[in-house]
Design an enzyme around this catalytic site. Structure first.
Site, PDB file in Angstrom:
ATOM      1  N   TYR A  62      -1.919  -0.990  10.460  1.00 52.46           N
ATOM      2  CA  TYR A  62      -1.810  -1.480   9.282  1.00 52.46           C
ATOM      3  C   TYR A  62      -0.745  -1.032   8.393  1.00 52.46           C
ATOM      4  CZ  TYR A  62      -3.963  -1.455   4.472  1.00 52.46           C
ATOM      5  OH  TYR A  62      -3.888  -1.416   3.091  1.00 52.46           O
TER       6      TYR A  62
ATOM      7  N   SER B 128       0.798  -1.041   0.068  1.00 50.63           N
ATOM      8  CA  SER B 128      -0.010  -0.028   0.003  1.00 50.63           C
ATOM      9  C   SER B 128       0.961   1.421  -0.060  1.00 50.63           C
ATOM     10  CB  SER B 128      -0.935  -0.152   1.316  1.00 50.63           C
ATOM     11  OG  SER B 128      -1.423   1.147   1.514  1.00 50.63           O
TER      12      SER B 128
HETATM   13  N1  LIG Z   1      -8.670  -0.237  -1.454  1.00 53.93           N
HETATM   14  C1  LIG Z   1      -7.635   0.391  -1.089  1.00 53.93           C
HETATM   15  O1  LIG Z   1      -7.793   1.649  -0.840  1.00 53.93           O
HETATM   16  C2  LIG Z   1      -6.360  -0.176  -0.637  1.00 53.93           C
HETATM   17  C3  LIG Z   1      -5.224   0.561  -0.789  1.00 53.93           C
HETATM   18  C4  LIG Z   1      -3.903  -0.043  -0.764  1.00 53.93           C
HETATM   19  C5  LIG Z   1      -3.828  -1.401  -0.652  1.00 53.93           C
HETATM   20  N2  LIG Z   1      -4.893  -2.076  -0.586  1.00 53.93           N
HETATM   21  C6  LIG Z   1      -4.733  -3.669  -0.358  1.00 53.93           C
HETATM   22  O2  LIG Z   1      -5.321  -4.316  -1.182  1.00 53.93           O
HETATM   23  C7  LIG Z   1      -5.599  -5.605  -0.788  1.00 53.93           C
HETATM   24  C8  LIG Z   1      -6.874  -6.040  -1.352  1.00 53.93           C
HETATM   25  O3  LIG Z   1      -8.022  -5.143  -0.632  1.00 53.93           O
HETATM   26  P1  LIG Z   1      -9.151  -4.602  -1.693  1.00 53.93           P
HETATM   27  O4  LIG Z   1      -9.121  -3.130  -1.665  1.00 53.93           O
HETATM   28  O5  LIG Z   1      -9.551  -5.284  -2.761  1.00 53.93           O
HETATM   29  O6  LIG Z   1     -10.344  -4.869  -0.500  1.00 53.93           O
HETATM   30  P2  LIG Z   1     -11.639  -5.831  -0.319  1.00 53.93           P
HETATM   31  O7  LIG Z   1     -12.310  -5.661  -1.542  1.00 53.93           O
HETATM   32  O8  LIG Z   1     -12.235  -5.694   1.012  1.00 53.93           O
HETATM   33  O9  LIG Z   1     -10.785  -7.277  -0.405  1.00 53.93           O
HETATM   34  C9  LIG Z   1     -10.119  -7.956   0.552  1.00 53.93           C
HETATM   35  C10 LIG Z   1     -10.235  -9.370   0.151  1.00 53.93           C
HETATM   36  O10 LIG Z   1      -9.359 -10.171   1.253  1.00 53.93           O
HETATM   37  C11 LIG Z   1     -10.254 -11.259   1.622  1.00 53.93           C
HETATM   38  N3  LIG Z   1     -10.171 -11.481   3.117  1.00 53.93           N
HETATM   39  C12 LIG Z   1     -10.370 -10.546   4.274  1.00 53.93           C
HETATM   40  N4  LIG Z   1     -10.358 -11.184   5.173  1.00 53.93           N
HETATM   41  C13 LIG Z   1     -10.010 -12.656   4.930  1.00 53.93           C
HETATM   42  C14 LIG Z   1      -9.514 -13.834   5.777  1.00 53.93           C
HETATM   43  N5  LIG Z   1      -9.652 -13.803   7.297  1.00 53.93           N
HETATM   44  N6  LIG Z   1      -9.175 -14.903   5.191  1.00 53.93           N
HETATM   45  C15 LIG Z   1      -9.396 -14.744   3.877  1.00 53.93           C
HETATM   46  N7  LIG Z   1      -9.479 -13.741   2.908  1.00 53.93           N
HETATM   47  C16 LIG Z   1      -9.730 -12.686   3.622  1.00 53.93           C
HETATM   48  C17 LIG Z   1     -11.747 -10.805   1.485  1.00 53.93           C
HETATM   49  O11 LIG Z   1     -12.556 -11.870   1.298  1.00 53.93           O
HETATM   50  P3  LIG Z   1     -13.734 -12.660   2.105  1.00 53.93           P
HETATM   51  O12 LIG Z   1     -14.360 -11.350   2.871  1.00 53.93           O
HETATM   52  O13 LIG Z   1     -14.778 -13.373   1.115  1.00 53.93           O
HETATM   53  O14 LIG Z   1     -12.759 -13.300   2.715  1.00 53.93           O
HETATM   54  C18 LIG Z   1     -11.480  -9.923  -0.015  1.00 53.93           C
HETATM   55  O15 LIG Z   1     -11.296 -10.821  -0.909  1.00 53.93           O
HETATM   56  C19 LIG Z   1      -5.293  -5.604   0.814  1.00 53.93           C
HETATM   57  O16 LIG Z   1      -4.240  -6.198   1.088  1.00 53.93           O
HETATM   58  C20 LIG Z   1      -5.332  -4.128   0.968  1.00 53.93           C
HETATM   59  O17 LIG Z   1      -4.594  -3.898   2.161  1.00 53.93           O
HETATM   60  C21 LIG Z   1      -5.945  -1.608  -0.721  1.00 53.93           C
END
Ligand SMILES: NC(=O)c1ccc[n+]([C@@H]2O[C@H](COP(=O)([O-])OP(=O)(O)OC[C@H]3O[C@@H](n4cnc5c(N)ncnc54)[C@H](OP(=O)(O)O)[C@@H]3O)[C@@H](O)[C@H]2O)c1
Length: 277
Positions: A162, A149
């Site tokens: 985080y 991130s």
């Molecule tokens: N969105 C942003 O602004 C942003 C910015 C920088 C970095 N990121 C990073 O991008 C990555 C993906 O996030 P996203 O933005 O796509 O958010 P998201 O839509 O909330 O996706 C998170 C994913 O992680 C899975 N997950 C959560 N808890 C879990 C668990 N205990 N076991 C297995 N899977 C789990 C969720 O699936 P289930 O709930 O079905 O388990 C979902 O598929 C993360 O690492 C986040 O830190 C996001």
């Protein structure tokens, strides 16, 4: 994408990719685009129905095979269960993407919630990389992507733990990139800024509270996945989006302790603002 680029990608990172956090957001886009490059995909997350729907979509659109493993990656033994589900499939690309974040003061959050975040954002990627990197190195090719991130590149207060977990992801990617390039294994840290996914939930830091200009700067998950996949094998860090690149570059000019104070002030201001109607 030309047929030969697609063939090269599949030869280098196929026949199977394993994507964690594939049920939504950036992970679902990784799965779609990897399948679009001709590689079969193992989809991992907790929400079975979402994974199954995505698996059907990917198979129909791209003609690749998929496998769904519904599992909570924070549980003890999750890596062993994943290995059991994968069986003899040869994984040429690992996308360590599942993650969660919590905003607010470190001391206002429960220790157990911090520990779960550590398990998902760091421990699970560690165990998966430690399992899958050795066979990639033996084969002489493969790839590992860590979804870090922008806050992994700068000490972000009000996202303290985080930010620290994402710095861990980033540093793992950089050090593994250096170690494994001799074995033909490409490792990459992708550092998205705010991206339009389910990540923010309905917490204090949800986008509806942000200034309009910040909301308009949000990346699309498809652009994040594409930037990472295009960068794999070419570089070790990808920061998607022009404004995020500027922040990542400017951040180097300011001492870390000031970055933490600046982010503390900015985040407090955002979190105090009430949601609009
Ligand atoms: N969105 C942003 O602004 C942003 C910015 C920088 C970095 N990121 C990073 O991008 C990555 C993906 O996030 P996203 O933005 O796509 O958010 P998201 O839509 O909330 O996706 C998170 C994913 O992680 C899975 N997950 C959560 N808890 C879990 C668990 N205990 N076991 C297995 N899977 C789990 C969720 O699936 P289930 O709930 O079905 O388990 C979902 O598929 C993360 O690492 C986040 O830190 C996001």
């Amino acid at each position: 994408m030309t047929d030969s680029t697609r063939r090269d990608f599949a030869a280098r990172y196929g026949p199977w990719a394993l994507v964690t956090g594939a049920s939504s957001g950036i992970g679902a886009e990784f799965a779609r685009q990897i399948a679009g490059r001709g590689v079969n995909v193992v989809l991992i997350a907790r929400r079975t129905e979402r994974l199954t729907t995505l698996a059907n979509e990917i198979q129909n659109r791209h003609g690749v095979d998929t496998q769904v493993i519904d599992i909570d990656l924070t549980l003890d033994g999750a890596d062993t269960r994943v290995a059991g589900g994968v069986g003899e499939r040869e994984i040429g690309l690992l996308v360590n993407n599942a993650g969660l974040g919590r905003s607010g003061r470190f001391i206002d959050q429960r220790a157990n919630d911090h520990a779960r975040m550590l398990d998902l954002n760091c421990r699970a990627p560690l165990l998966l990389a430690h399992w899958l990197a050795p066979p990639m190195a033996r084969r002489g090719h493969g790839g590992i992507i860590f979804t870090s991130s922008l806050s992994g590149l700068m000490a972000t207060a009000q996202l303290a733990h985080y930010s620290a977990t994402k710095a861990w992801d980033h540093f793992m990617a950089q050090t593994l990139h250096a170690e494994l390039r001799h074995e033909g294994v490409d490792v990459l840290s992708v550092c998205p800024g705010p991206t339009d996914t389910e990540f923010f939930g309905d917490g204090e830091f949800q986008p509806s509270r942000w200034p309009k200009a910040a909301r308009q700067q949000m990346s699309r998950p498809s652009d994040v996945a594409q930037a990472a996949l295009d960068g794999l094998g070419r570089t070790s860090v990808v920061v998607p989006g022009v404004s995020n690149k500027i922040i990542a570059a400017a951040r180097r000019l300011i001492p870390e302790r000031y970055i933490a104070r600046l982010t503390d002030r900015a985040m407090r201001r955002v979190m105090r603002v009430r949601s609009g109607p």
